[in-house]
Design a protein around this motif. Structure first.
Motif, short mmCIF file in Angstrom:
data_model
loop_
_atom_site.label_atom_id
_atom_site.label_comp_id
_atom_site.label_asym_id
_atom_site.label_seq_id
_atom_site.Cartn_x
_atom_site.Cartn_y
_atom_site.Cartn_z
N TYR A 134 0.84 -1.20 0.00
CA TYR A 134 0.00 0.00 0.00
C TYR A 134 0.87 1.25 0.00
N ARG A 135 0.31 2.35 -0.47
CA ARG A 135 1.11 3.55 -0.70
C ARG A 135 1.50 4.26 0.58
N SER A 136 0.66 4.20 1.59
CA SER A 136 0.93 4.96 2.81
C SER A 136 0.56 4.14 4.04
N ARG A 137 1.04 4.59 5.19
CA ARG A 137 0.69 3.93 6.44
C ARG A 137 -0.80 4.07 6.74
N GLN A 138 -1.38 5.21 6.33
CA GLN A 138 -2.80 5.42 6.58
C GLN A 138 -3.64 4.40 5.81
N GLU A 139 -3.31 4.19 4.53
CA GLU A 139 -4.04 3.20 3.74
C GLU A 139 -3.79 1.79 4.27
N TRP A 140 -2.57 1.51 4.68
CA TRP A 140 -2.25 0.20 5.24
C TRP A 140 -3.09 -0.06 6.49
N PHE A 141 -3.24 0.94 7.36
CA PHE A 141 -4.03 0.77 8.59
C PHE A 141 -5.51 0.58 8.26
N ALA A 142 -6.02 1.33 7.27
CA ALA A 142 -7.43 1.17 6.90
C ALA A 142 -7.71 -0.23 6.37
N LYS A 143 -6.77 -0.80 5.65
CA LYS A 143 -6.97 -2.16 5.12
C LYS A 143 -6.86 -3.21 6.21
N THR A 144 -6.09 -2.93 7.26
CA THR A 144 -6.07 -3.87 8.37
C THR A 144 -7.42 -3.92 9.08
N ARG A 145 -8.16 -2.82 9.04
CA ARG A 145 -9.51 -2.81 9.61
C ARG A 145 -10.52 -3.47 8.67
N ARG A 146 -10.28 -3.33 7.38
CA ARG A 146 -11.24 -3.89 6.41
C ARG A 146 -11.10 -5.41 6.27
N LEU A 147 -9.91 -5.93 6.43
CA LEU A 147 -9.69 -7.37 6.27
C LEU A 147 -10.56 -8.20 7.20
N PRO A 148 -10.66 -7.91 8.51
CA PRO A 148 -11.57 -8.71 9.36
C PRO A 148 -13.03 -8.61 8.97
N VAL A 149 -13.43 -7.43 8.44
CA VAL A 149 -14.82 -7.28 8.00
C VAL A 149 -15.12 -8.24 6.85
N LEU A 150 -14.22 -8.29 5.88
CA LEU A 150 -14.43 -9.20 4.75
C LEU A 150 -14.36 -10.66 5.18
N GLU A 151 -13.48 -10.97 6.11
CA GLU A 151 -13.39 -12.35 6.58
C GLU A 151 -14.66 -12.76 7.32
N ASP A 152 -15.26 -11.85 8.08
CA ASP A 152 -16.52 -12.17 8.75
C ASP A 152 -17.64 -12.38 7.73
N ARG A 153 -17.69 -11.52 6.73
CA ARG A 153 -18.70 -11.70 5.68
C ARG A 153 -18.51 -13.02 4.96
N LEU A 154 -17.26 -13.36 4.67
CA LEU A 154 -16.97 -14.61 3.97
C LEU A 154 -17.38 -15.81 4.81
N ALA A 155 -17.10 -15.77 6.10
CA ALA A 155 -17.50 -16.88 6.97
C ALA A 155 -19.01 -17.03 7.04
N ALA A 156 -19.73 -15.91 7.08
CA ALA A 156 -21.19 -15.98 7.12
C ALA A 156 -21.75 -16.52 5.82
N GLU A 157 -21.20 -16.11 4.68
CA GLU A 157 -21.69 -16.60 3.39
C GLU A 157 -21.40 -18.09 3.22
N ARG A 158 -20.23 -18.52 3.67
CA ARG A 158 -19.90 -19.94 3.57
C ARG A 158 -20.83 -20.78 4.45
N ALA A 159 -21.15 -20.26 5.63
CA ALA A 159 -22.08 -20.99 6.49
C ALA A 159 -23.47 -21.07 5.87
N ASP A 160 -23.93 -19.98 5.25
CA ASP A 160 -25.23 -20.00 4.58
C ASP A 160 -25.25 -20.99 3.43
N ARG A 161 -24.16 -21.03 2.67
CA ARG A 161 -24.14 -21.95 1.53
C ARG A 161 -24.09 -23.39 2.00
#
Length: 542
Positions: A134-161
């Motif tokens: 990532y280009r900056s520390r700010q963007e890197w930190f924002a993506k560290t927050r977004r990664l758990p959100v996507l992982e939670d969504r992925l786990a929920a979708e896999r459970a539904d399927r």
């Protein structure tokens, strides 16, 4: 240096498997519209109830459960209405499962991309194969927050399927969300309610071969009379025998009307759907039926005589005609369309552009080569990140709509469509063809060069042009080597055949027998000029 991925072979696209035509229901009285609303609302409530029950069954569904649902619906409608409702329910559930799988794959791609970029140092450059850090520390930190959100969504979708659970909104999720954003949707609550109720009505019936006029539920006679079999609770509204309601006025199909009339006369199955366009306040009738798959021509036959390469872009189709050897012929063609406006306007723009392209191909009797595009995994925010304009560009390209339209319209004109792998066509086309095809009076764009690359790939030729010889040898030394002859053509590397007559003003007709042998001619730089010289034994003065 990255190695290009393996390219898939070109293939002939299969033709459409069904036909759908539409006409307007004109001359309806207020009573006719009221009956249609009551029937649509009643059957729509049954369809909603059946869909809820099917989603609750999940993966445990069986044919016995299907039969039980159909029997329950028959008591409140009829056996044929119940069959149409349950079939539509299964189609909608299967579509939701496919969409769920696509969503899971998109989430997995996003998680992999973020995890890979977070593992790299900030500011590290990427390659053509993999993105960098990532280009900056700010963007890197924002993506560290977004990664758990996507992982939670992925786990929920896999459970539904895994549980066979899908979430479906009859009427459409977008319209359901517009209820909470009426200002952005430019709708009043009353207007939204009208859209919502009309979208949830159910007025469609499957056809039955061997039955009268191909459909017993919604019947359309060859004279254009429309009648509907009323559900059991609404049988008191009937104005004809056997619990049927005949609409006022007649209808006619202007497109494929003769084909529809032949099917109706032979009592072949035709499915009908009645729906209300709330924006125009008009009722429409759609007739559809299946057709046998069109027998595709062999790829070698599609390549005969050349091909027309087409590059798909956000606002136009770039096309160039190629001969059988892959040489561009004539000037490039561009077929523009405008995608700014309502859905009906955008669809008409795409249809008109394709019509002009197909007429161009029909005049020359050639097949069309087009890329097998699919941007499903190419327009995510995790893949392109800050490039919002590029994401918006590829998201606005009508790939699926254009592809389905092109196949169906080409089948009507008997034009073959050849799909090719889209990898590197724009890059290699611009690299090898843009500059050579640019002249004083013609500016060749990158899209035009891509059309040439697409056509050459469909013809089985490499995109790269043959290397031109030195300027002094292009004509007399080795012939026109830039001409694209086939690999198996005899004499493709030989000199040009001798044409009778003078080649220059100083040579008489019939001379030049050694025109093909450059060494036998006294020209600058040839061996004949520097060879051993010896005077003839006969004196020159004689």
């Amino acid at each position: 240096m990255s190695v290009p991925r393996e390219l898939s072979a070109p293939f002939v696209v299969l033709g459409p498997s069904g036909v759908a035509i539409r006409t307007r229901l004109k001359g309806l009285t207020a009573g006719d519209e009221e009956v249609l609303r009551l029937v649509g609302a009643h059957l729509g409530s049954l369809a909603s109830r059946d869909l809820k029950r099917r989603c609750a069954e999940g993966l445990e569904h069986s044919t016995d459960m299907w039969a039980q649902r159909k029997r329950a619906l028959t008591e409140e409608s009829s056996s044929r209405w119940a069959g149409s409702i349950t079939k539509a329910t299964h189609d909608q559930w299967a579509l939701s499962r496919r969409a769920q799988l696509a969503h899971i794959q998109a989430l997995e791609a996003g998680v992999r991309t973020i995890a890979h970029r977070l593992s790299l140092p900030v500011g590290e450059k990427g390659t053509k194969r993999a993105p960098g850090g990532y280009r900056s520390r700010q963007e890197w930190f924002a993506k560290t927050r977004r990664l758990p959100v996507l992982e939670d969504r992925l786990a929920a979708e896999r459970a539904d399927r895994a549980a066979g659970r899908v979430r479906v909104a009859r009427g459409g999720k977008r319209l359901a969300r517009n209820r909470h954003h009426l200002d952005q949707a430019q709708l009043t609550e009353a207007a939204w309610r009208q859209h919502w109720e009309a979208s949830r009505w159910f007025l469609q019936a499957d056809g039955e071969s061997g039955k009268r006029f191909g459909n017993e539920t919604i019947r359309l006679t060859p004279d254009g009379e429309v009648s509907i079999k009323l559900p059991a609770p609404l049988a008191y509204l009937a104005n004809a025998r056997h619990g049927r309601y005949v609409l006022t006025g007649t209808v006619a199909f202007h497109h494929r009307g003769e084909e529809w009339a032949d099917r109706v006369a032979a009592n072949r199955a035709v499915a009908y759907r009645i729906h209300l366009d709330t924006d125009r306040n008009r009722w429409y009738l759609t007739a559809s039926w299946t057709i046998p798959p069109v027998k595709t021509v062999p790829l070698a036959q599609a390549r005969a005589g050349g091909m027309i390469g087409v590059d798909t872009n956000a606002d136009h189709l770039a096309a160039w005609r190629l001969d059988a050897h892959g040489n561009p012929v004539g000037a490039p063609r561009r077929f523009f369309f405008d995608l700014d406006g309502p859905a009906g306007y955008r669809d008409a723009q795409v249809r008109h552009a394709l019509a002009r392209l197909l007429h161009f191909a029909k005049r020359h009797g050639l097949s069309i080569a087009i890329e097998d595009l699919d941007f499903a995994a190419e327009k995510t925010r995790e893949k392109h990140g800050r490039h919002k304009q590029f994401r918006k560009l590829i998201s606005g390209m009508p790939v699926s709509r254009l592809r389905s339209r092109l196949v169906s319209m080409a089948a009507e004109l008997g034009i073959t469509i050849v799909a090719v792998d889209p990898a590197y066509t724009s890059k290699w086309g611009a690299q090898h063809w843009q500059k050579p095809l640019t002249g004083d009076k013609r500016a060749t764009t990158r899209h035009d060069a891509a059309a040439v690359a697409i056509g050459r790939r469909a013809l089985g030729h490499p995109i790269r042009r043959r290397t031109a010889p030195p300027r002094t040898h292009q004509s007399d030394g080795c012939g026109h080597r830039t001409a694209q002859a086939g690999p198996g053509a005899r004499g493709r590397e030989e000199t040009r055949p001798r044409i009778p007559g003078p080649r220059t003003r100083s040579v008489r007709a019939g001379c030049g027998a050694n025109a093909g042998d450059q060494d036998a001619q006294h020209r600058s730089g040839r061996p004949a000029e520097h060879g051993f010289w010896q005077q003839h034994s006969l004196p020159l003065s004689l």
